[in-house]
Scaffold this active site. Structure first.
Site, PDB file in Angstrom:
ATOM      1  N   HIS A  67      -3.679 -12.565  31.341  1.00  0.00           N
ATOM      2  CA  HIS A  67      -2.346 -12.325  30.814  1.00  0.00           C
ATOM      3  C   HIS A  67      -1.584 -13.641  30.800  1.00  0.00           C
ATOM      4  O   HIS A  67      -1.651 -14.397  31.746  1.00  0.00           O
ATOM      5  CB  HIS A  67      -1.570 -11.346  31.700  1.00  0.00           C
ATOM      6  CG  HIS A  67      -1.946  -9.912  31.446  1.00  0.00           C
ATOM      7  ND1 HIS A  67      -1.669  -8.921  32.324  1.00  0.00           N
ATOM      8  CD2 HIS A  67      -2.577  -9.325  30.405  1.00  0.00           C
ATOM      9  CE1 HIS A  67      -2.104  -7.761  31.848  1.00  0.00           C
ATOM     10  NE2 HIS A  67      -2.667  -7.992  30.679  1.00  0.00           N
ATOM     11  N   GLU A 123      -1.562  -8.297  20.916  1.00  0.00           N
ATOM     12  CA  GLU A 123      -1.749  -9.294  21.970  1.00  0.00           C
ATOM     13  C   GLU A 123      -1.831 -10.678  21.329  1.00  0.00           C
ATOM     14  O   GLU A 123      -2.380 -10.816  20.234  1.00  0.00           O
ATOM     15  CB  GLU A 123      -3.064  -8.967  22.683  1.00  0.00           C
ATOM     16  CG  GLU A 123      -3.471  -9.951  23.748  1.00  0.00           C
ATOM     17  CD  GLU A 123      -4.792  -9.552  24.420  1.00  0.00           C
ATOM     18  OE1 GLU A 123      -5.349  -8.482  24.092  1.00  0.00           O
ATOM     19  OE2 GLU A 123      -5.248 -10.333  25.263  1.00  0.00           O
ATOM     20  N   LYS A 180       0.822  -1.212   0.000  1.00  0.00           N
ATOM     21  CA  LYS A 180       0.000   0.000   0.000  1.00  0.00           C
ATOM     22  C   LYS A 180       0.857   1.263   0.000  1.00  0.00           C
ATOM     23  O   LYS A 180       0.373   2.355   0.315  1.00  0.00           O
ATOM     24  CB  LYS A 180      -0.973  -0.005   1.180  1.00  0.00           C
ATOM     25  CG  LYS A 180      -1.999  -1.132   1.060  1.00  0.00           C
ATOM     26  CD  LYS A 180      -3.176  -0.956   1.976  1.00  0.00           C
ATOM     27  CE  LYS A 180      -4.202  -2.073   1.728  1.00  0.00           C
ATOM     28  NZ  LYS A 180      -5.292  -2.069   2.700  1.00  0.00           N
ATOM     29  N   GLU A 208       1.885  -7.620  38.806  1.00  0.00           N
ATOM     30  CA  GLU A 208       0.848  -8.633  38.997  1.00  0.00           C
ATOM     31  C   GLU A 208       1.512  -9.975  39.212  1.00  0.00           C
ATOM     32  O   GLU A 208       2.735 -10.111  39.071  1.00  0.00           O
ATOM     33  CB  GLU A 208      -0.111  -8.658  37.796  1.00  0.00           C
ATOM     34  CG  GLU A 208       0.552  -9.043  36.486  1.00  0.00           C
ATOM     35  CD  GLU A 208      -0.365  -8.836  35.272  1.00  0.00           C
ATOM     36  OE1 GLU A 208      -1.219  -7.948  35.293  1.00  0.00           O
ATOM     37  OE2 GLU A 208      -0.191  -9.581  34.307  1.00  0.00           O
TER      38      GLU A 208
END
Lengths: 384, 290
Positions: B247, B98, B43, B209
């Site tokens: 996750h 992701e 493109k 986390e």
């Protein structure tokens, strides 16, 4: 995705790793037919994704057809630590075993490299060996761009104290195991025990394989190995709808967007004395249909007494979430109270849509703490 | 000064002609980010609302001097796109995508260690330096310029914490999402090192986390090298062991990697840990004397 023992062995066999001959069976008749093909004595082994099968009576030796029938009849349908046995693996009874070794390759995210482990202390829980006698496990990280080299095998074998005549065959075995790990995009391949026969040959007597779900698009054969029957019904339903759902033990249904925010929401609910019933991440950019679908998954767990929506809009738009909730109320007519907290992209619009709809038994909250306190009270049958 | 992206950022977006790529590239541009180019093979020569599209990163860099790349292509093409950006000599690649296969991430990470390119992400919300530039999907309207640096493994949780701080009257130097995948290109330590050296940053918020040991490693690093105050948050205290919580990185196996172990490791090194995002903001206010 974790594979069953026999699926792992079939994967190993495709990569030239020596494994005992075997056949899977789902019924007693299939098992007996498989045993006759394999020949006696044979082992009838429960196929469940949990350790300790042997102690639970999930592995039996059959010396003839009657024993094969009795063994598979006893094992099929057996409950092993909460896992129902749907399949058995009929295998040539273990040849004479001289030694039991241990070999594995794990995706070591800390070191960011595959980690190979080798030990002569096979046949037992390797974590116990690691605790009691860590020197008995030889370890080596492989540079993922260089790949496995023959000297890696020699170094591990000598360091593990493997008999000199087996250094070469064990090295070759590790090389094949590494090839499997890479080619199948595994996160874990573990062989315990790796046996040595009196003829001084090595073979994988067990197989534990975890595959990367994100890579299954490149491995359609492996993707077909997923067995919906061993998933929880709600988890299965969520999986089919592309939602990330984990069932928990409590009575407060949770929906949020983004794994971290949902984990945090569970913590805050627990902090205020509540017990979450699930983890549900509706994902980034959740559209109204995804929200409706997620509510259905949450409510399909009949333990749920109240539901908390905690949305912080980034890609996700709060007006979409509000519309999804209204749609869910139309189609599902929920009987339990909801607490909704909307913040972020289009939160004002979202809150207005909800206010205008004035859904029965839907409460709003301005902060995460307030929302958690309200939902905990509602789940206990108190006023919010 | 902010970290990683600022007024000198010249952004090239891979996947700019896709629906999400177009939306967020234009969103970043309207925030004031200097979006100089897009890349979509085949493109080249087109444009997306005035942003020129090139076939390759090499062309984009040669024509526009792009110095930051954002990768917004589907997971099966993402590793290739990151490597192409690095090959074109772009020093900073931010990957939002992701679901990239773990082995792809491993190869990319290992290769990039041998080049001059830094990867932030994948599976991250990007970076926002309020008042200067926004690269990624962080909803910028919730944040203003200020002296708090935020580094986080989670997207929405980053917004939540940043927003809570903003409500308490604080702004941010930069907000860096490092992503929740098993092999993040940039670690807590890398970003904390940048914040420590950044004049604008006076307090650092680390949002971690469950899973892995990145927070524990960060705790050791902070004790040795960081003089600025650090406040931490850890998500996943109620996560049951053996379950992946969304996750790919967020899985607890055995005792290592639990929220409690991480909080204790940080507290043992003098880092205060808030038990809720609100508490993090309260501690920050207390430290900064707001």
């Amino acid at each position: 995705m974790d594979l069953l023992e026999y699926q792992g062995k079939q994967l190993f066999a495709r990569h030239g790793i020596p494994v005992p001959d075997g056949r899977p069976a789902r019924t007693v008749d299939e098992a007996v037919a498989a045993a006759k093909e394999i020949g006696f004595p044979c082992a009838v082994k429960a196929q469940v994704k949990i350790g300790g099968r042997g102690k639970a009576g999930g592995i039996k030796i059959a010396n003839d057809e009657d024993e094969a029938r009795a063994a598979s009849d006893a094992i099929l349908g057996m409950d092993i630590k909460g896992f129902t046995v749907h399949e058995v693996w009929i295998e040539t009874a273990a040849p004479q075993i001289e030694s039991e070794y241990y070999a594995s390759i794990v995706f070591d995210r800390g070191a960011k490299a595959p980690l190979i482990m080798l030990s002569t202390q096979g046949g037992m829980d390797i974590e116990e060996v690691a605790d009691s006698n860590p020197d008995a496990i030889a370890t080596l990280h492989v540079d993922p761009l260089l790949g496995f080299q023959d000297f890696h095998g020699r170094r591990l074998a000598f360091e593990a104290g493997i008999d000199a005549d087996l250094v070469r065959p064990v090295g070759a075995f590790l090389h094949q195991l590494y090839g499997t790990f890479i080619a199948e995009e595994a996160l874990l391949v573990e062989v315990n025990p790796l046996i040595v026969t009196p003829e001084r040959k090595v073979a994988a007597l067990d197989a534990k394989v975890t595959l990367d779900d994100n890579a299954l698009f490149r491995h359609p054969d492996n993707a077909n190995l997923r067995d919906p029957s061993d998933e929880d019904p709600q988890e299965q339903m969520a999986h089919e709808r592309g939602l990330t759902y984990v069932k928990l033990d409590g009575d407060i249904g949770i929906l949020g967007n983004g794994a971290g925010l949902v984990m945090s929401t569970l913590d805050v609910v627990a902090h205020y004395g509540g017990a979450p019933a699930n983890f549900l991440d509706a994902g980034g950019g959740s559209k109204a249909e995804a929200i409706t679908s997620a509510v259905e998954v949450i409510l399909s767990d009949d333990k749920v007494k109240a539901v908390l929506f905690n949305i912080f809009g980034g890609i996700t738009r709060c007006d979409e979430v509000a519309n999804g909730l209204i749609e869910a109320f139309k189609t599902l007519d929920p009987k339990v109270p909801f607490v909704v907290r909307l913040d972020g992209t289009n939160d004002v619009e979202g809150r207005k849509i909800l206010a205008d709809a004035s859904l029965p038994n839907v409460h709003t909250a301005a902060t995460m703490d307030e929302a958690a306190q309200k939902v905990v009270a509602l789940a206990k049958g108190e006023a919010a | 000064m902010a970290v990683l992206i600022d007024n000198d950022t010249k952004l090239v977006v891979s996947g700019i002609t896709g629906r999400e790529g177009t939306f967020h590239a234009l969103n970043n541009k309207s925030y004031g980010t200097n979006v100089v180019a897009g890349v979509t093979p085949g493109k080249g020569g087109q444009d997306v609302e005035g942003i020129p599209v090139f076939n390759t990163f090499r062309d984009a860099v040669a024509q526009t001097g792009a110095n930051v790349a954002m990768v917004f292509v589907p997971p099966r093409f993402a590793a290739d796109s990151i490597l192409e950006a690095a090959d074109a000599g772009i020093p900073l690649v931010i990957c939002i995508t992701e679901g990239i296969p773990a082995h792809d991430e491993l190869r990319v990470y290992t290769h990039l260690q041998r080049t001059g390119t830094r990867l932030v992400g994948p599976n991250c919300p990007g970076i926002l330096s309020p008042g200067k530039a926004n690269v990624g999907i962080i909803p910028a309207s919730f944040f203003k310029e200020g002296n708090v640096g935020v580094v986080s493994r989670s997207g929405t949780l980053t917004y939540k914490i940043g927003n809570t701080l903003a409500q308490a009257g604080f702004g941010n130097s930069s907000i860096v999402g490092i992503g929740g995948d098993p092999v993040p290109g940039t670690s807590f330590i890398d970003v904390i090192e940048l914040f420590q050296a950044d004049d604008q940053t006076e307090l650092i918020v680390l949002s971690g986390e469950i899973g892995g040991d990145a927070e524990e490693r960060a705790a050791d690093y902070i004790a040795e090298h960081v003089t600025k105050p650090v406040v931490a948050y850890i998500a996943g205290f109620t996560a049951p062991p053996g379950k992946t919580m969304g996750h790919a990185g967020a899985i607890v196996s055995g005792s290592k990697g639990t929220a409690v172990a991480k909080a204790e490791a940080l507290e043992a090194k003098g880092v205060r840990v808030g038990r809720t995002p609100t508490e993090v903001a309260e501690i920050a206010v207390e430290i900064l004397g707001g």
